[in-house]
Design a protein around this motif. Structure first.
Motif, PDB file in Angstrom:
ATOM      1  N   SER A 113      -8.266  17.422  -6.473  1.00 15.36           N
ATOM      2  CA  SER A 113      -8.951  18.660  -6.852  1.00 15.36           C
ATOM      3  C   SER A 113     -10.431  18.429  -7.132  1.00 15.36           C
ATOM      4  CB  SER A 113      -8.293  19.296  -8.077  1.00 15.36           C
ATOM      5  OG  SER A 113      -8.532  18.502  -9.218  1.00 15.36           O
ATOM      6  N   PHE A 114     -10.856  17.199  -7.238  1.00 15.73           N
ATOM      7  CA  PHE A 114     -12.277  16.914  -7.435  1.00 15.73           C
ATOM      8  C   PHE A 114     -13.014  16.715  -6.117  1.00 15.73           C
ATOM      9  CE2 PHE A 114     -12.206  16.753 -11.898  1.00 15.73           C
ATOM     10  CZ  PHE A 114     -10.989  16.203 -12.278  1.00 15.73           C
ATOM     11  N   ILE A 115     -12.265  16.750  -5.048  1.00 17.08           N
ATOM     12  CA  ILE A 115     -12.882  16.553  -3.737  1.00 17.08           C
ATOM     13  C   ILE A 115     -13.075  17.906  -3.085  1.00 17.08           C
ATOM     14  CG2 ILE A 115     -12.714  15.278  -1.574  1.00 17.08           C
ATOM     15  CD1 ILE A 115     -12.362  13.356  -3.790  1.00 17.08           C
ATOM     16  N   TYR A 116     -14.347  18.248  -2.826  1.00 14.28           N
ATOM     17  CA  TYR A 116     -14.613  19.568  -2.255  1.00 14.28           C
ATOM     18  C   TYR A 116     -15.027  19.504  -0.796  1.00 14.28           C
ATOM     19  CZ  TYR A 116     -14.739  20.696  -7.179  1.00 14.28           C
ATOM     20  OH  TYR A 116     -14.413  20.835  -8.490  1.00 14.28           O
ATOM     21  N   ASP A 117     -15.730  18.448  -0.443  1.00 17.47           N
ATOM     22  CA  ASP A 117     -16.308  18.381   0.893  1.00 17.47           C
ATOM     23  C   ASP A 117     -15.232  18.322   1.963  1.00 17.47           C
ATOM     24  OD1 ASP A 117     -18.734  17.889   2.594  1.00 17.47           O
ATOM     25  OD2 ASP A 117     -17.560  16.090   3.062  1.00 17.47           O
ATOM     26  N   ASP A 118     -15.423  19.119   3.017  1.00 18.53           N
ATOM     27  CA  ASP A 118     -14.431  19.186   4.097  1.00 18.53           C
ATOM     28  C   ASP A 118     -14.168  17.833   4.736  1.00 18.53           C
ATOM     29  OD1 ASP A 118     -15.384  22.460   5.352  1.00 18.53           O
ATOM     30  OD2 ASP A 118     -13.777  21.833   4.006  1.00 18.53           O
ATOM     31  N   MET A 126       0.847  -1.192   0.000  1.00 17.44           N
ATOM     32  CA  MET A 126       0.000   0.000   0.000  1.00 17.44           C
ATOM     33  C   MET A 126       0.880   1.239   0.000  1.00 17.44           C
ATOM     34  SD  MET A 126      -3.058   0.645  -0.364  1.00 17.44           S
ATOM     35  CE  MET A 126      -3.722   2.269  -0.506  1.00 17.44           C
ATOM     36  N   LEU A 127       1.883   1.219   0.878  1.00 20.61           N
ATOM     37  CA  LEU A 127       2.767   2.380   0.943  1.00 20.61           C
ATOM     38  C   LEU A 127       3.495   2.540  -0.391  1.00 20.61           C
ATOM     39  CD1 LEU A 127       4.383   2.330   4.479  1.00 20.61           C
ATOM     40  CD2 LEU A 127       3.272   4.251   3.362  1.00 20.61           C
ATOM     41  N   ARG A 128       3.928   1.431  -0.946  1.00 15.12           N
ATOM     42  CA  ARG A 128       4.632   1.494  -2.225  1.00 15.12           C
ATOM     43  C   ARG A 128       3.741   2.108  -3.283  1.00 15.12           C
ATOM     44  NH1 ARG A 128       5.459  -3.776  -3.750  1.00 15.12           N
ATOM     45  NH2 ARG A 128       5.572  -4.547  -1.641  1.00 15.12           N
ATOM     46  N   MET A 129       2.484   1.733  -3.280  1.00 16.12           N
ATOM     47  CA  MET A 129       1.577   2.276  -4.281  1.00 16.12           C
ATOM     48  C   MET A 129       1.430   3.777  -4.112  1.00 16.12           C
ATOM     49  SD  MET A 129      -1.737   0.086  -5.307  1.00 16.12           S
ATOM     50  CE  MET A 129      -2.308   1.422  -6.283  1.00 16.12           C
ATOM     51  N   ALA A 130       1.278   4.165  -2.852  1.00 16.28           N
ATOM     52  CA  ALA A 130       1.029   5.580  -2.609  1.00 16.28           C
ATOM     53  C   ALA A 130       2.210   6.400  -3.106  1.00 16.28           C
ATOM     54  CB  ALA A 130       0.784   5.817  -1.132  1.00 16.28           C
ATOM     55  N   SER A 131       3.422   5.949  -2.857  1.00 18.24           N
ATOM     56  CA  SER A 131       4.560   6.769  -3.229  1.00 18.24           C
ATOM     57  C   SER A 131       4.879   6.656  -4.711  1.00 18.24           C
ATOM     58  CB  SER A 131       5.781   6.389  -2.396  1.00 18.24           C
ATOM     59  OG  SER A 131       6.076   5.022  -2.618  1.00 18.24           O
ATOM     60  N   SER A 132       4.278   5.690  -5.399  1.00 16.64           N
ATOM     61  CA  SER A 132       4.607   5.569  -6.812  1.00 16.64           C
ATOM     62  C   SER A 132       3.765   6.486  -7.680  1.00 16.64           C
ATOM     63  CB  SER A 132       4.465   4.115  -7.283  1.00 16.64           C
ATOM     64  OG  SER A 132       3.098   3.777  -7.274  1.00 16.64           O
ATOM     65  N   PHE A 133       2.723   7.090  -7.100  1.00 17.19           N
ATOM     66  CA  PHE A 133       1.965   8.081  -7.847  1.00 17.19           C
ATOM     67  C   PHE A 133       2.679   9.417  -7.764  1.00 17.19           C
ATOM     68  CE2 PHE A 133      -1.776   6.675  -9.715  1.00 17.19           C
ATOM     69  CZ  PHE A 133      -2.418   5.735  -8.914  1.00 17.19           C
ATOM     70  N   PRO A 134       2.921  10.036  -8.879  1.00 17.83           N
ATOM     71  CA  PRO A 134       3.514  11.368  -8.780  1.00 17.83           C
ATOM     72  C   PRO A 134       2.557  12.303  -8.050  1.00 17.83           C
ATOM     73  CG  PRO A 134       3.306  10.655 -11.085  1.00 17.83           C
ATOM     74  CD  PRO A 134       2.628   9.632 -10.262  1.00 17.83           C
ATOM     75  N   GLU A 135       3.116  13.257  -7.358  1.00 17.84           N
ATOM     76  CA  GLU A 135       2.294  14.199  -6.599  1.00 17.84           C
ATOM     77  C   GLU A 135       1.246  14.874  -7.458  1.00 17.84           C
ATOM     78  OE1 GLU A 135       5.415  15.778  -3.250  1.00 17.84           O
ATOM     79  OE2 GLU A 135       4.154  17.250  -4.309  1.00 17.84           O
ATOM     80  N   GLU A 136       1.660  15.229  -8.680  1.00 14.15           N
ATOM     81  CA  GLU A 136       0.745  15.985  -9.541  1.00 14.15           C
ATOM     82  C   GLU A 136      -0.526  15.203  -9.804  1.00 14.15           C
ATOM     83  OE1 GLU A 136       4.753  17.225  -9.847  1.00 14.15           O
ATOM     84  OE2 GLU A 136       3.923  15.299 -10.505  1.00 14.15           O
ATOM     85  N   VAL A 137      -0.364  13.894  -9.930  1.00 14.26           N
ATOM     86  CA  VAL A 137      -1.546  13.074 -10.196  1.00 14.26           C
ATOM     87  C   VAL A 137      -2.476  13.087  -8.989  1.00 14.26           C
ATOM     88  CG1 VAL A 137      -2.362  10.744 -10.647  1.00 14.26           C
ATOM     89  CG2 VAL A 137      -0.312  11.596 -11.811  1.00 14.26           C
ATOM     90  N   LEU A 138      -1.881  12.873  -7.834  1.00 14.87           N
ATOM     91  CA  LEU A 138      -2.703  12.886  -6.621  1.00 14.87           C
ATOM     92  C   LEU A 138      -3.395  14.226  -6.454  1.00 14.87           C
ATOM     93  CD1 LEU A 138      -0.495  10.964  -4.054  1.00 14.87           C
ATOM     94  CD2 LEU A 138      -2.742  10.321  -4.891  1.00 14.87           C
ATOM     95  N   GLU A 139      -2.612  15.263  -6.704  1.00 16.57           N
ATOM     96  CA  GLU A 139      -3.187  16.589  -6.538  1.00 16.57           C
ATOM     97  C   GLU A 139      -4.367  16.788  -7.482  1.00 16.57           C
ATOM     98  OE1 GLU A 139       0.007  19.561  -6.008  1.00 16.57           O
ATOM     99  OE2 GLU A 139      -1.463  20.931  -6.930  1.00 16.57           O
ATOM    100  N   HIS A 140      -4.195  16.291  -8.678  1.00 17.70           N
ATOM    101  CA  HIS A 140      -5.284  16.409  -9.649  1.00 17.70           C
ATOM    102  C   HIS A 140      -6.511  15.650  -9.180  1.00 17.70           C
ATOM    103  CE1 HIS A 140      -7.162  17.144 -13.471  1.00 17.70           C
ATOM    104  NE2 HIS A 140      -7.422  15.857 -13.593  1.00 17.70           N
ATOM    105  N   VAL A 141      -6.290  14.468  -8.655  1.00 23.52           N
ATOM    106  CA  VAL A 141      -7.422  13.676  -8.138  1.00 23.52           C
ATOM    107  C   VAL A 141      -8.085  14.420  -6.988  1.00 23.52           C
ATOM    108  CG1 VAL A 141      -8.044  11.552  -6.946  1.00 23.52           C
ATOM    109  CG2 VAL A 141      -6.438  11.471  -8.859  1.00 23.52           C
TER     110      VAL A 141
END
Lengths: 197, 584
Positions: free
Chosen positions: B18-23, B1-16
């Motif tokens: 950006s679709f989440i608005y609810d606090d 799980m940790l490996r997966m999380a770190s293998s996504f570039p930050e930009e991708v995560l950030e883009h994902v």
């Protein structure tokens, strides 16, 4: 959270009737909550009638034979915001529509007129007393047959039809809704008024 | 799980992200792992602080460096009813000052029940170059000078909404500070202002802002100017009229009616101060498409109200005075099948006797006829357990139910019993109930019902109710989702609070006034629970000058990570570890 805390002055409390001792102590529920009351705030009368916290529901407080004492206004009750309260109380635009709220009062011989809010008074006695105080005179005794006897003055009002009437002839509510303005008449004019004259 | 999380570039995560608005969702994301926390905090653009004292500006800024939109709430809800003395707090200036340097690109500020000064407004006007939205809801402390600064400097302003704020209204001249080049207005709400704004400035402003969709005028705008304004903004979706009263004149009427007909997008109406029935037909053409109608300032009687609402088949929200009476509510139930929210306000709240024929029956009718009704605020003078139970069975989808019976502790007027069972039925049937305000004669039993059934309840308001601490205990121990609890004039004391002290940290706030909580218990709570601010308000003087068992006047407890505040007035004391020293 067990009450392992010791409060001093427990005895003093009993003596001064300031309740509220330890958490966990058995206390009867009948204690008055009077020491919670700040004498700045008017109490609703009903709370005292209930005798505090315990209420018996076979004798509910809404006993039809016990009229509620004239209510002191409870702070923040009913829960309506001030701007809403204020907008409801805005005075209406025209005198005619105000139907007996603020009315002008003239007194024969007085240099200027006054204005009074009829809604403030609960009935004729209060109104007449207020007029007496305002203009520093005495009104006589009212009787249906003879109007105001025992003084030179007669309180009169102009009704919705434009007629000048003697104050006191009609029920208070009717007077409130039909009075457009008032005039305290003096002298011979005053003596002319009265039922049957 | 940790490996997966770190293998996504930050930009991708950030883009994902950006679709989440609810606090709540954002908060959940930030707790997945440290890197998600980091990424999320850099891209969070909107923050909501439900209690401005729960956190400090530097803490917010430190965690979220790139915020564009801030929403803050200040005073407790009971401040609306004058239960919070003047000077209590809720000052926004420290927030604005901190954000002026930290968030130069801030676009939106929404404040509720906060003290906003002209200095704060001026600071906003000059600090945020791309400022777009200012909403001041039930705020106070500023004047029209502050508004002038906003108007003059915020070139990109889209929304200025002063709803229900108390403004020091020096003159209407501020509106003329919007420069002629300014055309970006989308929403303007000045309904709370007393003085006249320049009508020609208003008309020109309205005329040059093609995106204007919401316009709430103030009472000072006379009816005969309304048509002109409407003609310049036929695209309006939401309108608040000014005074809706004038001598009946055919030409004024026909231009008004014509102007309304021209507003094909109009869905929401409000204002209607001093409404005269003769001008109501001017809005008939648009009634069928109205979704929201606020007639709570309109002193029109039930016949005219009934005729009006009967034409509003699309109505979703109605705010109205009790002049509507049961008969008007029956019409509402018959014609307005899409109704979601109803608020009925008292026309004569201080009269002893009812002045209108509005009873529990009106609310029962609406609950029967309107299947989507889920939000109710109802002021009346009588109620029965049966009526409440009927309403509950009719409307299990109720989410907000606020009842106020004008007379405190009024029992069921037929059986003379407490209203425990009626409200019990409400919480039993309405499983999604989020907000509840109770009224009438109520014993500890109603709180037992609430504790047992009201599992989704988030906010509860209680007045003149209950017999003992058991009542409060039921609520604190049973209502799992409780966030805000406000209590006045109830015989609740120390026991329930101390036993349920841990619960208080799971809630936003607790207000208790004119109850029986002792100073000693407050001190104990403040000392034992570090992340609570326990504030005692007492205008009789320092609580330490009275016996510890003496009840405090008002108590406001809220969770916080910012520690005790230091902007309190002389009649507010914070109970914490140091308070024992300070107060002795």
């Amino acid at each position: 959270m067990e009450g392992g805390v010791v409060y001093e002055n427990d005895l003093n409390l009993k003596a001064t009737e300031l309740r509220l001792g330890l958490p966990g102590t058995e206390r009867n529920e009948e204690q008055p909550v009077s020491c919670t009351r700040n004498n700045k705030r008017p109490l609703p009368e009903t709370r005292d009638q209930d005798g505090g916290t315990k209420a018996k529901y076979d004798a509910p407080h809404a006993d039809p034979d016990t009229p509620h004492a004239p209510k002191a206004q409870i702070v923040g009750w009913p829960p309506i915001r001030s701007y809403r309260k204020n907008s409801l109380q805005q005075p209406k635009q025209t005198e005619a529509e105000s139907a007996g709220m603020y009315v002008k009062v003239s007194m024969d011989g007085a240099p200027y007129l006054r204005k009074i809010d009829l809604k403030v008074y609960k009935g004729y006695p209060e109104l007449l007393k207020a007029l007496e105080n305002m203009f520093k005179f005495t009104i006589g005794e009212y009787s249906e047959r003879e109007g105001y006897k025992g003084s030179e003055y007669a309180p009169t009002y102009e009704d919705k039809d434009g007629d000048w009437m003697l104050v006191g002839d009609v029920p208070w509510d009717m007077f409130m809704s039909s009075c457009k303005r008032m005039r305290v008449m003096k002298g011979s004019e005053a003596r002319g008024l009265g039922c049957g004259a | 799980m940790l490996r997966m999380a770190s293998s996504f570039p930050e930009e991708v995560l950030e883009h994902v992200f950006s679709f989440i608005y609810d606090d709540k969702d954002r908060n959940a994301i930030s707790m997945v792992c440290k890197s998600w926390y980091e990424i999320e905090r850099w891209c969070r653009r909107r923050i909501f602080v439900g209690n401005c004292y729960a956190v400090s500006p530097p803490m917010v800024i430190r965690r979220f460096p790139e915020v564009r939109s801030v929403e803050l709430k200040g005073k407790p809800h009971f401040a609306d009813f004058n239960l919070v003395p003047e000077g209590w707090g809720g000052y926004v200036y420290p927030w604005i000052a901190a954000m002026a340097t930290a968030y130069p690109w801030l676009e939106e500020i929404r404040l509720k029940r906060m003290v906003v000064t002209d200095e704060a407004l001026e600071l906003i006007a000059k600090s945020f170059k791309n400022f777009k939205v200012l909403v001041l809801s039930s705020c106070e402390g500023f004047s029209t000078d502050g508004l002038a600064a906003i108007a003059a400097n915020c070139r990109n302003l889209k929304e200025l909404d002063l709803r229900e704020s108390e403004v020091d209204d020096l003159s209407g001249h501020w509106l003329s500070h919007f420069p002629d080049s300014y055309t970006s207005l989308v929403s303007l709400n000045i309904s709370c202002l007393g003085s006249e704004v320049s009508f020609s400035a208003l008309e020109r402003l309205v005329g040059r802002c093609p995106n204007l969709r919401t316009l709430r005028l103030n009472r000072a705008v006379p009816l005969d100017r309304l048509a002109n304004i409407l003609c310049r903004a036929p695209q309006l979706v939401e309108l608040g009229t000014g005074t809706y009263s004038a001598e009946l004149q055919p030409d004024v009427f026909s231009s008004l009616a014509g102007a309304f007909s021209g507003c094909k997008e109009l869905r929401s109406l409000s204002g209607f101060w001093d409404a005269v029935p003769g001008y109501l037909p001017a809005i008939y053409p648009i009634c069928p498409s109205l979704t929201s109608l606020n007639l709570s300032y309109a002193t029109i009687q039930s016949t005219d109200l009934t005729k009006l609402v009967s034409q509003c088949q699309s109505l979703q929200r109605l705010w109205v005075l009790d002049y509507i009476e049961d008969i008007g509510l029956e019409a509402l139930a018959a014609f307005c099948k899409d109704l979601r929210e109803l608020r009925v306000f008292p026309s004569e709240p201080f009269a002893q006797e009812p002045n209108v024929s509005l009873t529990e029956q009106g609310l029962v009718s609406v609950s029967e006829g309107c299947p989507k009704l889920h939000s109710v605020l109802y002021f009346c003078r009588q109620m029965t357990n049966d009526a409440l139970a009927t309403i509950a069975r009719n409307r299990p989808n109720m989410t907000r139910f606020r009842l106020c019976i004008i007379e405190p502790r009024a029992p069921d007027y037929i059986t003379l019993q407490p209203l425990d069972d009626g409200f019990g039925a409400i919480v039993e049937h309405c499983k999604d109930l989020q907000r509840l305000s109770m009224a009438g004669l109520l014993t500890d039993r109603v709180f037992e019902h609430i504790g047992n059934h009201a599992k989704k309840l988030e906010m509860l308001s209680v007045a003149f109710a209950g017999d003992s601490d058991l009542g409060l205990h039921h609520v604190l121990s049973g209502c799992e989702n409780l966030r805000k609890l406000e209590i006045r004039d109830c015989p609740f004391g120390d026991k329930a609070l101390l036993v349920n002290a841990a619960k208080l940290e799971t809630m936003r706030s607790l207000w208790m006034s004119s109850c029986s909580v002792s100073f000693g218990a407050c001190k104990l709570l403040g000392q034992k629970i570090p992340r609570l601010n326990v504030e005692v308000m007492d205008e009789r003087g320092p609580p330490g000058s009275r016996p510890e068992s003496c009840p405090v006047e008002k108590l406001y407890i809220y969770r916080t990570v910012a520690g005790p505040r230091f902007d309190m007035p002389g009649f507010v004391w914070t109970m914490d570890e140091d308070s024992a020293l300070r107060l002795s």
